[in-house]
Design a protein around this motif. Sequence first.
Motif, PDB file in Angstrom:
ATOM      1  N   LYS A  12       0.849  -1.186   0.000  1.00 52.88           N
ATOM      2  CA  LYS A  12       0.000   0.000   0.000  1.00 52.88           C
ATOM      3  C   LYS A  12       0.889   1.243   0.000  1.00 52.88           C
ATOM      4  N   LEU A  13       0.477   2.282  -0.716  1.00 54.98           N
ATOM      5  CA  LEU A  13       1.283   3.501  -0.794  1.00 54.98           C
ATOM      6  C   LEU A  13       1.548   4.090   0.592  1.00 54.98           C
ATOM      7  N   ARG A  14       0.566   3.949   1.518  1.00 54.89           N
ATOM      8  CA  ARG A  14       0.783   4.534   2.856  1.00 54.89           C
ATOM      9  C   ARG A  14       1.929   3.826   3.603  1.00 54.89           C
ATOM     10  N   ASP A  15       2.243   2.540   3.210  1.00 58.71           N
ATOM     11  CA  ASP A  15       3.317   1.790   3.896  1.00 58.71           C
ATOM     12  C   ASP A  15       4.646   1.868   3.144  1.00 58.71           C
ATOM     13  N   ALA A  16       4.646   2.546   1.987  1.00 52.16           N
ATOM     14  CA  ALA A  16       5.866   2.550   1.138  1.00 52.16           C
ATOM     15  C   ALA A  16       6.908   3.516   1.695  1.00 52.16           C
ATOM     16  N   ARG A  17       8.181   3.278   1.231  1.00 46.45           N
ATOM     17  CA  ARG A  17       9.288   4.150   1.659  1.00 46.45           C
ATOM     18  C   ARG A  17       9.905   4.841   0.443  1.00 46.45           C
ATOM     19  N   GLU A  18      10.320   6.058   0.631  1.00 50.59           N
ATOM     20  CA  GLU A  18      10.987   6.858  -0.405  1.00 50.59           C
ATOM     21  C   GLU A  18      12.159   6.065  -1.006  1.00 50.59           C
ATOM     22  N   THR A  48      -2.484   8.538  -3.281  1.00 50.15           N
ATOM     23  CA  THR A  48      -2.415   8.652  -4.749  1.00 50.15           C
ATOM     24  C   THR A  48      -0.947   8.707  -5.191  1.00 50.15           C
ATOM     25  N   CYS A  49      -0.728   8.432  -6.496  1.00 50.71           N
ATOM     26  CA  CYS A  49       0.632   8.455  -7.061  1.00 50.71           C
ATOM     27  C   CYS A  49       0.527   8.931  -8.507  1.00 50.71           C
ATOM     28  N   VAL A  50       1.479   9.763  -8.940  1.00 52.00           N
ATOM     29  CA  VAL A  50       1.504  10.260 -10.313  1.00 52.00           C
ATOM     30  C   VAL A  50       2.523   9.431 -11.109  1.00 52.00           C
ATOM     31  N   LEU A  51       2.104   8.913 -12.264  1.00 48.12           N
ATOM     32  CA  LEU A  51       3.002   8.160 -13.153  1.00 48.12           C
ATOM     33  C   LEU A  51       3.366   9.075 -14.323  1.00 48.12           C
ATOM     34  N   GLY A  61       7.547   0.238  -9.868  1.00 51.01           N
ATOM     35  CA  GLY A  61       8.570   1.226 -10.200  1.00 51.01           C
ATOM     36  C   GLY A  61       9.185   1.815  -8.940  1.00 51.01           C
ATOM     37  N   GLU A  62      10.131   2.730  -9.142  1.00 51.84           N
ATOM     38  CA  GLU A  62      10.803   3.366  -7.997  1.00 51.84           C
ATOM     39  C   GLU A  62       9.958   4.541  -7.519  1.00 51.84           C
ATOM     40  N   LEU A  63       9.634   4.541  -6.230  1.00 53.82           N
ATOM     41  CA  LEU A  63       8.785   5.591  -5.661  1.00 53.82           C
ATOM     42  C   LEU A  63       9.623   6.785  -5.242  1.00 53.82           C
ATOM     43  N   LYS A  64       9.205   7.953  -5.734  1.00 50.73           N
ATOM     44  CA  LYS A  64       9.874   9.173  -5.304  1.00 50.73           C
ATOM     45  C   LYS A  64       8.823  10.013  -4.587  1.00 50.73           C
ATOM     46  N   GLY A  65       9.159  10.457  -3.389  1.00 55.83           N
ATOM     47  CA  GLY A  65       8.202  11.272  -2.628  1.00 55.83           C
ATOM     48  C   GLY A  65       8.672  12.700  -2.646  1.00 55.83           C
ATOM     49  N   GLY A  66       7.780  13.602  -2.857  1.00 58.53           N
ATOM     50  CA  GLY A  66       8.191  15.006  -2.855  1.00 58.53           C
ATOM     51  C   GLY A  66       7.099  15.836  -2.215  1.00 58.53           C
ATOM     52  N   PHE A  67       7.235  17.115  -2.372  1.00 56.96           N
ATOM     53  CA  PHE A  67       6.271  18.054  -1.801  1.00 56.96           C
ATOM     54  C   PHE A  67       4.861  17.786  -2.360  1.00 56.96           C
ATOM     55  N   TRP A 121       3.555  11.212  -3.947  1.00 55.94           N
ATOM     56  CA  TRP A 121       4.294  10.123  -4.602  1.00 55.94           C
ATOM     57  C   TRP A 121       4.285  10.259  -6.124  1.00 55.94           C
ATOM     58  N   GLN A 122       5.433   9.832  -6.753  1.00 58.35           N
ATOM     59  CA  GLN A 122       5.418   9.708  -8.206  1.00 58.35           C
ATOM     60  C   GLN A 122       6.371   8.604  -8.660  1.00 58.35           C
ATOM     61  N   MET A 123       6.113   8.040  -9.852  1.00 56.15           N
ATOM     62  CA  MET A 123       6.985   7.049 -10.486  1.00 56.15           C
ATOM     63  C   MET A 123       7.233   7.507 -11.920  1.00 56.15           C
TER      64      MET A 123
END
Length: 688
Positions: free
Chosen positions: A41-47, A80-83, A106-112, A115-117
């Motif tokens: 789940k995105l809430r459990d993911a790490r940068e 949510t996550c932006v691809l 894919g590789e998760l990048k967290g920013g301001f 999430w995005q991949m």
Amino acid sequence: MPETKALSEPQKALLKLGLARDIDLALHLPLRYEDETRIVKLRDAREGETAQIEATVTDIQVQYRPRRQLVVTVDDGSDTCVLRFFSFYPSQQKALAAGTRLRIRGELKGGFLGWQMVHPSWRPAGGDLPEALTPVYSTVAGLPQAYLRKAVLSGLVRADLSETVPTDAPPAPAQATRWTLRDSLQFLHHPTSDVSLAALEDHSHPAWQRLKAEELLAQQLSQQQSRREHDALRAPPLAALRGGLHEQLLAALPFQLTGAQRRVGEEIATSLARDRPMHRLLQGDVGSGKTIVAALAAAIAIDAGWQCALMAPTEILAEQHFRKLIGWLEPLLAPRGLRVAWLTGSQRKKERTEMLALVASGEAALVIGTHAVIQDQVQFKSLALAIIDEQHRFGVQQRLALRGKMQEPGREPHLLMMSATPIPRTLAMSYYADLDVSTIDELPPGRTPVVTKLISDSRRDEVIERIRGQLAEGRQVYWVCPLIEESENVDLTNATATHEALSGALPGVMVGLLHSRMPVPEKKAVMSLFTGGQMGVLVSTTVIEVGVDVPNASLMVIEHAERFGLSQLHQLRGRVGRGAAASACVLLYSAGDSGRVGETARARLKAMAETNDGFEIARRDLEIRGPGEFLGARQSGAPLLRFADLLTDTALLEWARGVAPAMLDRHPALAAQHISRWLGGKSEFLKA
């Protein structure tokens, strides 16, 4: 005749990778693995982690700023996550329509902005999750991972993976005995998700240990079989005669041999006296006196009524040998009506024809030259000893060609290969297991240790001041510029610019320039001015790397030292310190735009500053570069180890060395099967 089916692009690509047989496919192991066995789940993911999610497309649009891209927003119920896709097709846009449920990895990048991949892999959601990690293989253009995975799997199913290590062989070191070959390969292609990824990636897992043991055993079997085949051949026995040419040469020398030179000379003489071809590597540090040992071996062959050939990689080095050997041997050969011949590619036709006639008649007892020595038109009357200097600079085919110059079938000349790049012990045990190795581990008296200094390019003016001081004392100086094939034009321009700058900074001093593009007569003219002492500074690309001997040269500056290999730096440094004057080698390094020297280059420069010992240099070079580069994969022809590591797998190498001879004696069919499985046709290269 049945029609042969044209190969598809992926089939051609498989062959390009060397994957022709089922066993080749089975042994094509993954580079890395992807974990598609679980969904997070995105809430459990790490940068920064590579994650697999299942989510629904909530929005899709093409954006044009800052560049054209397809932006897809998905929601997995927890976040949510932006691809982002920078290359895309209309068909993709259709498949990613709002409301579609996807499985995305894919590789998760967290920013301001959340999430995005970028360019993740995706497919429609649903279906069972795999139970094993997904393998990722090295590939080439035109060979997709999916096709390669299927091909490897079918190769794995069809390949004969029966055990070839005999049951009576001593057990391999602990971890390598737990797994069969079949189990190891099946596991490494499809490891379970509970396995440590680190153990897979650093090759410490027992399945890897098993494969490394088998690979080393194949290499040892091939080398030792090659040695046995070689020992079955015959060569003329060459005995040193009492009072003969060998003793006359020793008596005429203006210096005493070192203890190491005498010991090695005796080892060679003992081998030459046998009727089995000698196959010996003579290694010794720069300036340890290998040439006189080679001359003494040549004297034994000539005394026995045979010819000797000496081949060197460059004309400058061949000519250096020619001058030395003519000085030592010609006075002793002339009374016998014998000559020393000289063969190179740049010779005029008339001189060449004359030399070829001398070689064919046998009047030329010693033939010295470059690759020209092995050309078809060179016919020896009675060649019994072939000497190859700087053997690592010659390819397998050239060594075989020189050995093939003996006219009688079933016989071949004795072979002495010389190298100033010492071979570390593990490499000698592995890649040179079919050679006898003689080592000159002592320098002649009077050689001064060379002080090595690391100096930044920004202090160039201080270095030029140091050169002035050396010239004022009547000494000579080398200034070496790099020459890298890919940037040859730039490098030659730099060498020319350095030559002009030094000529301007040192008025009244003759500054010479030497590089590979110069015509041979011009090179010879420059070298003779430097050797004769008229030229104070010689600016050169690495043409002077080996063999040049100017005792009056006491300072060497190596520009862009960070671009040279370690053994090459050591070879270059060996051009100074050949006389009684205190000598120095300055490694001028450039930190480049980043202001930092790369890690590998820093390790090389540090090793140079810390030791003058060629064997320690070779050991560190092997650590830094690994065996493939150390040997020069292109020229050595030796099948490089794919899985085993000579630095860390010495226990497995010792085991393989012990098992191989007994296996060849007691289980020849298993040995042949094992070699064929692992090496295919490559084992032929090991016979050079």
